[in-house]
Design a protein around this motif. Structure first.
Motif, short mmCIF file in Angstrom:
data_model
loop_
_atom_site.label_atom_id
_atom_site.label_comp_id
_atom_site.label_asym_id
_atom_site.label_seq_id
_atom_site.Cartn_x
_atom_site.Cartn_y
_atom_site.Cartn_z
N GLN A 131 0.83 -1.20 0.00
CA GLN A 131 0.00 0.00 0.00
C GLN A 131 0.86 1.25 0.00
OE1 GLN A 131 -3.36 0.18 -0.31
NE2 GLN A 131 -3.03 2.36 -0.52
N HIS A 132 1.93 1.26 0.80
CA HIS A 132 2.83 2.41 0.87
C HIS A 132 3.52 2.63 -0.49
CE1 HIS A 132 5.45 5.39 2.64
NE2 HIS A 132 6.51 4.73 2.21
N GLU A 170 1.67 6.72 -6.94
CA GLU A 170 0.63 7.66 -7.38
C GLU A 170 1.04 9.10 -7.11
OE1 GLU A 170 -3.03 6.49 -5.59
OE2 GLU A 170 -3.12 4.61 -6.70
N GLN A 171 1.67 9.36 -5.95
CA GLN A 171 2.11 10.72 -5.62
C GLN A 171 3.21 11.21 -6.56
OE1 GLN A 171 0.75 12.88 -3.57
NE2 GLN A 171 -0.81 11.36 -3.08
N ASP A 223 0.99 4.11 -2.91
CA ASP A 223 0.74 5.53 -2.60
C ASP A 223 1.87 6.41 -3.11
OD1 ASP A 223 -1.65 4.89 -1.43
OD2 ASP A 223 -0.85 4.90 0.62
#
Length: 106
Positions: free
Chosen positions: A67-68, A74-75, A71
């Motif tokens: 998940q990290h 995407e950032q 994220d």
């Protein structure tokens, strides 16, 4: 009609017919090397058929790490990192107008 007028279209048609069917064996196997290489690089060709449950689930990262990573991925598109200045060691920073290395020109 002379022989030249009759011979030109017949010769052209024969040449075009000969060029049209010279590679049937190559055409039958076109792209096979790429398909073979892709299969050799794939660990589990049937991985997309499973639902990620049981012994066939993907291994390597736990849920929190995954998940990290997603994220951060995407950032990186929303706010890309700043460009890094590269220090050029052992080379010229600018070339001369003559296309050379620059430097000792008078």
């Amino acid at each position: 009609m002379n022989a030249r007028t009759l011979l030109l279209p017949l010769t052209t048609a024969a040449m075009l017919t000969a060029c049209g069917s010279t590679t049937p064996h190559y055409d039958a196997r076109f792209g096979q090397a790429v398909r073979d290489a892709r299969l050799q690089m794939t660990i589990n060709p049937d991985a997309g058929k499973t639902q990620g449950v049981g012994p066939d689930a993907a291994i390597g990262m736990d849920g929190r790490s995954t998940q990290h990573a997603m994220d951060r991925y995407e950032q990186s598109y929303k706010s890309p990192p700043r460009a890094v200045n590269v220090i050029n060691i052992g080379g010229s920073l600018s070339s001369g107008s003559d296309g050379g290395e620059g430097g000792d020109a008078p």
